[in-house]
Design an enzyme around this catalytic site. Structure first.
Site, short mmCIF file in Angstrom:
data_model
loop_
_atom_site.label_atom_id
_atom_site.label_comp_id
_atom_site.label_asym_id
_atom_site.label_seq_id
_atom_site.Cartn_x
_atom_site.Cartn_y
_atom_site.Cartn_z
N LYS A 46 -25.42 -9.47 -0.62
CA LYS A 46 -26.57 -8.66 -0.20
C LYS A 46 -27.53 -9.51 0.61
CE LYS A 46 -29.98 -5.56 -2.43
NZ LYS A 46 -30.49 -5.09 -3.73
N SER A 65 -31.11 -0.96 -8.64
CA SER A 65 -30.52 -1.20 -7.33
C SER A 65 -29.08 -1.65 -7.29
CB SER A 65 -31.37 -2.21 -6.55
OG SER A 65 -32.60 -1.61 -6.20
N SER A 96 -31.06 -0.16 -3.94
CA SER A 96 -31.14 -0.76 -2.64
C SER A 96 -29.86 -1.49 -2.22
CB SER A 96 -32.30 -1.76 -2.60
OG SER A 96 -32.13 -2.75 -3.58
#
Lengths: 483, 95, 488
Positions: free
Chosen positions: C80, C179, C155
């Site tokens: 990420k 997330s 996210s």
């Protein structure tokens, strides 16, 4: 109407830890800009703080020495504000549970009066970087150096207990001495490792309520603080006498112009939005550990002064001067340990050595070429009668300059006393013959003339006779007095 | 108690953001909605409850006072939007 | 015929070790797959192709030489884009960090590299991890591979999509209010948020410091266990990291649930929840009973307050953590000239941050500001204690808690962007865990009548990751839901 000042201080101390308080980068003064930094103290994304054990320990020593209440648990909080010397735009500090509260420090005024000044709190935080103001493309700019960012800073907040410039000065001197005694900081104001922020308000004499407080920053020495204090007292008094109101604000001291200037009101009133620092777990302060720290605290200035009076029979004032700096006190005691002559050392240190210290480059006793060994040796030689007081002073001065041991200096310069009593008697006899007039006067009872006669013998011996011995001989030979 | 446009402007300043008038209006509406939702926390009696700052209890995490190498000066300055080596350069402060 | 990119890490590791597959072949396969589907999915911010190929070759050489390597050396991982990987971009999907290259590795990245995992790219996320759909990315959203008109969740939407689209073998994400777990549910993958402090946060760009955790996002539970094994552990750089040793998750992975007590929290059956989600949850409970576990109803009475607490504490911490983005030492600075530095700060930050980030910064600033601190922030911290206590009490009587991951299947892009509060409510089942610091795992639970993924979530007490892996693994041993892939 007479006005009196109400004075308090915020003392900022850069602690003597080798690495910074929340990262393991070098914490040193004077490096190339932005060369003592790492991703943590630069505030790079993703970085986290880790508390320096030594910074905490040094802080606790100060809290103990200032007689603070030390909580079972102490925590860090974030103080949020924007400034280019603060990389994260928050400072890790302590607001809600600082490591020391409700302390007290005794200050000693010249003349012997003692006063207790309250300590509101002591807290550990990280220092900010440095800004240098410059101009670029016609506009004002700041140049940012983050070497100092995140070094260990101890903030000591006093109660507004001082009522005069004398008390303010005594406070600063006492605080500085205390911190140096504890060896928690080198306290070099020139380098910024000790900074005093002045808080001063004026009120009509006899009034209980305090007036409006003004904070003064940017004072780089004790003398500058006193100048700023003097200026502020006058400025505020003038305003109040004219019926005006003093504005609560922070002002900067301009030493060149000799005035304080208002910092234009910062954008967004002081709302620091303190909240507990989530990246640092709380610190449990074990009571047993505190006791060990307390036992290890060095004997502080006042206790030392009292002991010097008792143990060495020194006058209170002299003891106070010697005890003012731990390094000087230790030096003195080491001398007496090597050879017992406290009053002699006290005199030599106070008169000859202390004047070499301090100054612009903040010289320390350890920086001098002379050591306790030097003084002890000199005292020993003096006691043995090989030299007299005057010669000793000459030798001391020479030793200060060159670092040579007294014995070497005395030998090289042939300063040894004339110890041969036969030779001294010869000089005495010569003088008695040469100075018939004064000898007659002395014989007839004019006591003062003796000094003159002694002086003549000393001249003949080129100062190398013992004045006491000479005196005795003259008395015996002229008046027939036995010693 | 609902948040006003003036409060939003003040908050924007405190957090160093600049909003147009339209944005002030938009955000005031959003924030007011969230704050209204959050009012439900007032239903609870929490006077005797300790606040939680740290999810998993931990104490006395410290490191030894040892110095490790710094970042090379060039690395430190590498991402700077404006530099006057060896410094970072920024517009003047407001004092 | 299985393409290498379709393998799990466990399978790939075996193939690599018995030399039926080389790391270079595996990387090539994955890169080809990325080339095929990325234009539709947009899971990645940046693909690190050249470096990955280099690293693969090196691993292959070392294997050939007989060097001792971690069993998973040579397996690609998508990271990420809020993790610091030295000298690679770390944008956090924000314009304010568009050109930022960190000079250091995050601790978890170093651990991954030490094990020989190969970062294949940085994945897309909601800006600064603030969001539940990846629509808040400044560089375009990621699409849900199951239905390209829908969101992958957020996210960590990019990480989740990259796994289900087989654009990588492993992935790693961060979880502050859900997330990792919510996108895992939306994309039908396995995602775990470990106990707070189990994995070092050093090098993860902070959103909310007391809530952020890092965890594996994988094709199945076994891979999640293996990846957590690699990244977990104490880190002296992170003062909040747990000192307890890391168990051998893979060895402990038996899938045995006999005698296990599973709590079914009654408050998680909420009004407005999609009925298919509720049905899937009940079915999962029945499944476990059939496997020898016992399901009991429990109460987590303060569940309804969790979102409010999360948005007070999370935004407060975020407002402080994001203050550093000011254009001084790094990051975007607006075009001058400026009146003074305050002007520079305001322009740079306003230009650099998206609207959701601004909204949360302002909310957080408000909550901490003078006059409101006690009413909002302090109060939220106290309610946080109540939520934590709820779980503590529950775990006195049950071993794990079984609940849904999300109140709805993946929603359409644009559906919730006008209503921030509605978006926030999608965290209702995931946020409580971040507040309590507890571990939770989400696995594919089934599909809706529209063919959209539905996830189930298991929650355990602190440091019960092994137990969670086991309970989740049981499900995957007996069902095939996690093996389904979308047609792209």
């Amino acid at each position: 109407m007479e006005f009196e000042p109400v004075i308090g201080f915020e003392t900022h101390v850069e602690l003597a830890a080798k690495s910074k308080v929340f990262c393991d980068t070098r914490a040193e003064f004077g490096g190339e800009p932005n060369s003592y930094v790492c991703e943590v103290c630069l505030g790079l994304p993703g970085t986290l703080p880790v508390l320096n054990k030594t910074s905490m320990e040094l802080s606790l020593k100060v809290a103990l020495a200032l007689n603070c209440d030390i909580p079972e648990v102490t925590e860090f909080d974030r103080k949020n504000y924007y400034y280019p010397d603060l990389p994260k735009n928050y400072q890790i500090s302590q607001e809600y549970r600082p490591l020391g509260r409700n302390g007290a420090m005794t200050i000693l005024m010249p003349g012997g009066r003692e006063k207790t000044v309250g300590i509101h709190n002591i807290h550990l935080e990280e220092d900010a970087g440095k800004l240098v103001h410059d101009v670029y493309k016609g506009r004002g700019v700041s140049l940012v150096d983050l070497n100092r960012a995140s070094t260990s800073l101890l903030e000591i907040v006093s109660q507004p207990d001082m009522r005069s410039p004398e008390e303010a000065e005594a406070f600063m001197e006492t605080m500085r001495s205390l911190l140096r005694y504890l060896e928690v900081s080198d306290c070099k104001m020139q380098e910024g490792s000790l900074r005093f922020e002045l808080n001063v308000s004026m009120r009509p004499k006899g009034q209980k309520e305090f007036g409006t407080k003004v904070e003064v920053k940017n004072v780089g020495s004790v003398r500058a603080v006193l100048r700023a204090l003097d200026y502020e007292m006058r400025r505020q008094t003038e305003i109040l006498e004219d019926g005006g109101r003093v504005i609560q604000e922070t002002r900067l001291w301009d030493d060149e112009r000799g005035e304080t200037r208002s910092m234009r009101v910062k954008e967004g009133a002081k709302d620091y939005r303190y909240f507990p620092e989530p990246d640092l777990p709380p610190v449990h302060i074990d009571r047993e550990y505190l006791e060990t720290l307390r036992k290890d605290l060095p004997e502080l200035r006042d206790a030392k002064r009292k002991r010097f009076v008792e143990e060495y029979g020194l006058p209170d004032y002299d003891a106070g001067v010697l005890a003012a700096e731990k390094a000087v006190a230790d030096f003195f005691e080491e001398c007496t340990r090597l050879h017992n002559a406290p009053k002699v050392y006290s005199n030599w240190i106070m008169v000859y050595i202390l004047r070499e210290l301090g100054g612009e480059d903040e010289k320390e006793i350890a920086d001098l070429k002379i050591t306790p060994e030097h003084l002890a040796q000199l005292a020993q030689i003096l006691d043995s009668g090989k030299i007299n007081q005057n010669i000793a002073k000459k030798v001391l001065n020479k030793s200060l300059q060159t670092g040579d041991l007294p014995e070497k200096i005395i030998q090289e310069k042939g300063l040894e006393m004339v110890s041969d009593s036969g030779e001294i008697e010869k000089f005495v006899d010569e003088v008695i013959v040469e100075q018939a007039g004064p000898v007659e006067e002395y014989k007839n009872g004019k006591d003062n003339t003796l000094n003159f006669l002694v002086g003549q013998v000393m001249r003949k011996s080129r100062g190398k006779a013992q004045p006491d011995t000479v005196q005795e001989l003259l008395r015996k030979k002229i008046r027939g007095e036995q010693p | 108690m609902s948040i006003t446009a003036d409060e939003v402007r003040h908050i924007a300043l405190l957090s160093r953001l600049e909003l147009s008038d339209d944005e002030v209006e938009l955000y005031t509406g959003h924030l007011a909605e969230v704050l209204k939702y959050v009012e439900k926390l007032k239903e609870l009696d929490v006077d005797d409850v300790e606040p939680t700052s740290h999810a998993i209890p931990m104490f006395n995490v410290m490191r030894e006072d040892e110095v490790m190498p710094s970042l090379p000066q060039e690395d430190a300055l590498e991402n700077a939007p404006d530099r006057a080596d060896p410094y970072f350069r920024v517009p003047k402060t407001t004092e | 015929m299985t393409e290498p990119y379709q393998l799990t890490a466990w399978e790939a590791a075996q193939a690599l070790q018995n030399r039926s597959l080389s790391s270079s072949e595996l990387i090539s396969s994955v890169l080809r797959r990325i080339g095929e589907v990325e234009p539709k999915v947009h899971a990645f911010q940046v693909v690190i192709a050249d470096k990955a190929k280099e690293m693969a070759k090196e691993i292959d050489d070392r294997r050939a030489r007989g060097d001792s390597l971690h069993p998973w050396a040579g397996v690609p991982i998508a990271v990420k884009d809020n993790f610091c990987l030295k000298d690679a971009p770390c944008t956090c999907s924000s314009r304010i960090l568009e050109n930022f290259n960190p000079p250091y590795h995050a601790t978890v990245v170093q651990k991954m590299l030490d094990a020989g995992l190969i970062p294949i790219g940085k994945t897309n996320l909601d800006e600064f991890a603030m969001g539940s759909s990846t629509e808040n990315s400044a560089f375009g959203m990621t699409r849900n591979p199951w239905d390209l008109d829908r969101v992958p969740g957020g996210s960590s939407g990019g990480s989740a999509a990259s796994i289900i689209a087989d654009e990588t073998v492993l992935s790693i994400g961060s979880d502050t209010g859900g997330s990792i777990r919510q996108p895992a549910a939306f994309c039908s993958i396995t995602g775990m948020k470990p106990t707070y402090g189990r994995v070092s946060r050093y090098g993860l760009v902070a959103f909310a410091s007391s809530l952020d955790q890092i965890g594996p996002m994988t094709k199945d539970v076994r891979d999640a266990a293996g990846l957590l094994q690699i990244i977990a552990g104490h880190d002296p750089h992170d003062s909040t990291s747990i000192a307890q040793p890391v168990p051998d998750y893979l060895t402990e992975l038996t899938g045995d649930v006999r005698g296990l007590k599973i709590g079914i929290p009654k408050e998680y059956s909420i009004e407005g929840m999609n009925p298919e989600i509720e049905k899937n949850w009940r079915e999962a409970a029945l499944f476990y009973e059939g496997q020898g576990a016992e399901c009991v109803e429990i109460s987590l009475p303060h569940t309804e307050y969790a979102i409010a607490v999360y948005y007070m504490i999370g935004t407060a911490e975020a407002s402080s953590n994001l203050a550093r983005y000011d254009g001084v030492v790094y990051g975007r600075r607006a075009e001058g000239p400026f009146e003074n530095i305050v002007d520079m700060y305001r322009k740079s930050r306003s230009e650099g941050f998206g609207s959701e980030v601004k909204r949360r910064i302002m909310l957080g600033t408000y909550v901490l500001s003078a006059g409101y601190f006690d009413a909002y922030y302090r109060r939220a911290q106290r309610v946080r204690t109540l939520i934590k206590n709820d779980f503590e009490a529950a775990f006195k009587t049950v071993d794990v808690v079984l609940c849904p991951a999300t109140p709805s299947p993946p929603f359409k892009a644009g559906e919730k962007t006008d209503d921030p509060l509605e978006m926030y409510l999608s965290d209702v089942f995931t946020a409580p865990l971040n507040l309590a610091g507890l571990p939770g795992i989400v696995i594919p639970g089934g599909f809706s009548s529209e063919g959209l993924p539905i996830g189930i979530q298991l929650i355990g007490p602190a440091l019960s990751e092994s137990r969670l892996f086991n309970v989740a693994h049981r499900f995957q041993m007996e069902t095939d839901i996690h093996k389904r892939r979308p047609t792209l």
